[in-house]
Design a protein around this motif. Sequence first.
Motif, PDB file in Angstrom:
ATOM      1  N   LEU A   1      32.188  22.292  54.190  1.00  0.00           N
ATOM      2  CA  LEU A   1      33.417  21.519  54.293  1.00  0.00           C
ATOM      3  C   LEU A   1      34.197  21.985  55.512  1.00  0.00           C
ATOM      4  O   LEU A   1      34.345  23.198  55.724  1.00  0.00           O
ATOM      5  CB  LEU A   1      34.261  21.714  53.025  1.00  0.00           C
ATOM      6  CG  LEU A   1      35.605  20.993  52.964  1.00  0.00           C
ATOM      7  CD1 LEU A   1      35.388  19.484  52.851  1.00  0.00           C
ATOM      8  CD2 LEU A   1      36.416  21.492  51.796  1.00  0.00           C
ATOM      9  N   GLU A   2      34.658  21.054  56.318  1.00  0.00           N
ATOM     10  CA  GLU A   2      35.503  21.385  57.456  1.00  0.00           C
ATOM     11  C   GLU A   2      36.910  20.904  57.179  1.00  0.00           C
ATOM     12  O   GLU A   2      37.109  19.799  56.685  1.00  0.00           O
ATOM     13  CB  GLU A   2      34.973  20.738  58.742  1.00  0.00           C
ATOM     14  CG  GLU A   2      33.736  21.405  59.269  1.00  0.00           C
ATOM     15  CD  GLU A   2      33.377  20.949  60.676  1.00  0.00           C
ATOM     16  OE1 GLU A   2      34.294  20.714  61.491  1.00  0.00           O
ATOM     17  OE2 GLU A   2      32.172  20.850  60.942  1.00  0.00           O
ATOM     18  N   SER A   3      37.880  21.761  57.508  1.00  0.00           N
ATOM     19  CA  SER A   3      39.284  21.436  57.307  1.00  0.00           C
ATOM     20  C   SER A   3      40.101  21.924  58.483  1.00  0.00           C
ATOM     21  O   SER A   3      39.643  22.767  59.259  1.00  0.00           O
ATOM     22  CB  SER A   3      39.816  22.094  56.034  1.00  0.00           C
ATOM     23  OG  SER A   3      39.131  21.631  54.916  1.00  0.00           O
TER      24      SER A   3
ATOM     25  N   LYS B   1      37.314  21.785  46.351  1.00  0.00           N
ATOM     26  CA  LYS B   1      36.777  20.555  46.918  1.00  0.00           C
ATOM     27  C   LYS B   1      35.262  20.668  47.098  1.00  0.00           C
ATOM     28  O   LYS B   1      34.528  19.725  46.822  1.00  0.00           O
ATOM     29  CB  LYS B   1      37.428  20.254  48.278  1.00  0.00           C
ATOM     30  CG  LYS B   1      38.836  19.796  48.214  1.00  0.00           C
ATOM     31  CD  LYS B   1      39.359  19.561  49.612  1.00  0.00           C
ATOM     32  CE  LYS B   1      40.824  19.299  49.660  1.00  0.00           C
ATOM     33  NZ  LYS B   1      41.322  19.155  51.048  1.00  0.00           N
TER      34      LYS B   1
ATOM     35  N   LYS C   1      35.598  26.001  58.908  1.00  0.00           N
ATOM     36  CA  LYS C   1      34.366  25.441  58.350  1.00  0.00           C
ATOM     37  C   LYS C   1      33.877  26.425  57.296  1.00  0.00           C
ATOM     38  O   LYS C   1      33.545  27.572  57.606  1.00  0.00           O
ATOM     39  CB  LYS C   1      33.307  25.258  59.436  1.00  0.00           C
ATOM     40  CG  LYS C   1      32.011  24.681  58.918  1.00  0.00           C
ATOM     41  CD  LYS C   1      31.016  24.502  60.048  1.00  0.00           C
ATOM     42  CE  LYS C   1      29.702  23.963  59.546  1.00  0.00           C
ATOM     43  NZ  LYS C   1      28.716  23.841  60.632  1.00  0.00           N
TER      44      LYS C   1
ATOM     45  N   THR D   1      41.941  25.835  47.217  1.00  0.00           N
ATOM     46  CA  THR D   1      41.873  24.370  47.204  1.00  0.00           C
ATOM     47  C   THR D   1      40.603  23.866  47.871  1.00  0.00           C
ATOM     48  O   THR D   1      39.919  22.976  47.351  1.00  0.00           O
ATOM     49  CB  THR D   1      43.110  23.778  47.914  1.00  0.00           C
ATOM     50  OG1 THR D   1      44.288  24.270  47.274  1.00  0.00           O
ATOM     51  CG2 THR D   1      43.094  22.269  47.872  1.00  0.00           C
ATOM     52  N   GLU D   2      40.265  24.442  49.021  1.00  0.00           N
ATOM     53  CA  GLU D   2      39.069  24.001  49.751  1.00  0.00           C
ATOM     54  C   GLU D   2      37.800  24.333  48.968  1.00  0.00           C
ATOM     55  O   GLU D   2      36.858  23.542  48.947  1.00  0.00           O
ATOM     56  CB  GLU D   2      39.020  24.658  51.137  1.00  0.00           C
ATOM     57  CG  GLU D   2      40.168  24.255  52.050  1.00  0.00           C
ATOM     58  CD  GLU D   2      40.303  22.757  52.225  1.00  0.00           C
ATOM     59  OE1 GLU D   2      39.321  22.104  52.603  1.00  0.00           O
ATOM     60  OE2 GLU D   2      41.403  22.233  51.977  1.00  0.00           O
TER      61      GLU D   2
END
Length: 177
Positions: free
Chosen positions: A140-142, A171, A126, A167-168
């Motif tokens: 953002l959670e991934s 985003k 997160k 990348t995150e």
Amino acid sequence: MSALKKTNLNSVVQLRTTVDENLATSLAALGYTQSFSLIDTKLVLGYSTVLIAVGLYFADKKFGFNAIFNQTVAAIVIYSILNVALWYLTSTAAYKDVKYIGHDNKGNQIKVATWTTGYEPLYHVKISTTTGTKKKVNTLESTFEFTKLFDGIGYYKEEQLTKLFETELEKIGKKSI
């Protein structure tokens, strides 16, 4: 240096620990500097509770319980307050699983919380960024598979984590526009 250390691919805990230990390196490559204020605060609170307990032990040995009863009650109240503060910094949603807090040269802050669930080889992340003077927070959670971050033998691939975070963060940047 950590790339030379082999990690047990069958241990989710070791995989997570290895990646967590290398967060600072990957985020430094993206221009972030780690802030140790949260870690330092937890250490001060933890050590303070130990010092209170040690002080009460020696005071009780030297003066006896009845002689220091009021001081003992006051110390217990302070001890409890410090423990509640420590619990807040380790268990509440705002700080739970936070492994990294940092900032860039523009004053933007990043907070990264990571965790794994059970024995699944998935790395949950997160990312929260705070940008601008109005302190706008984007989150953002991934989830990443550990196979993306380690080779088949168990060696950590630092550049892969850096690319994933890059990348995150892109985003998050697109999401905030």
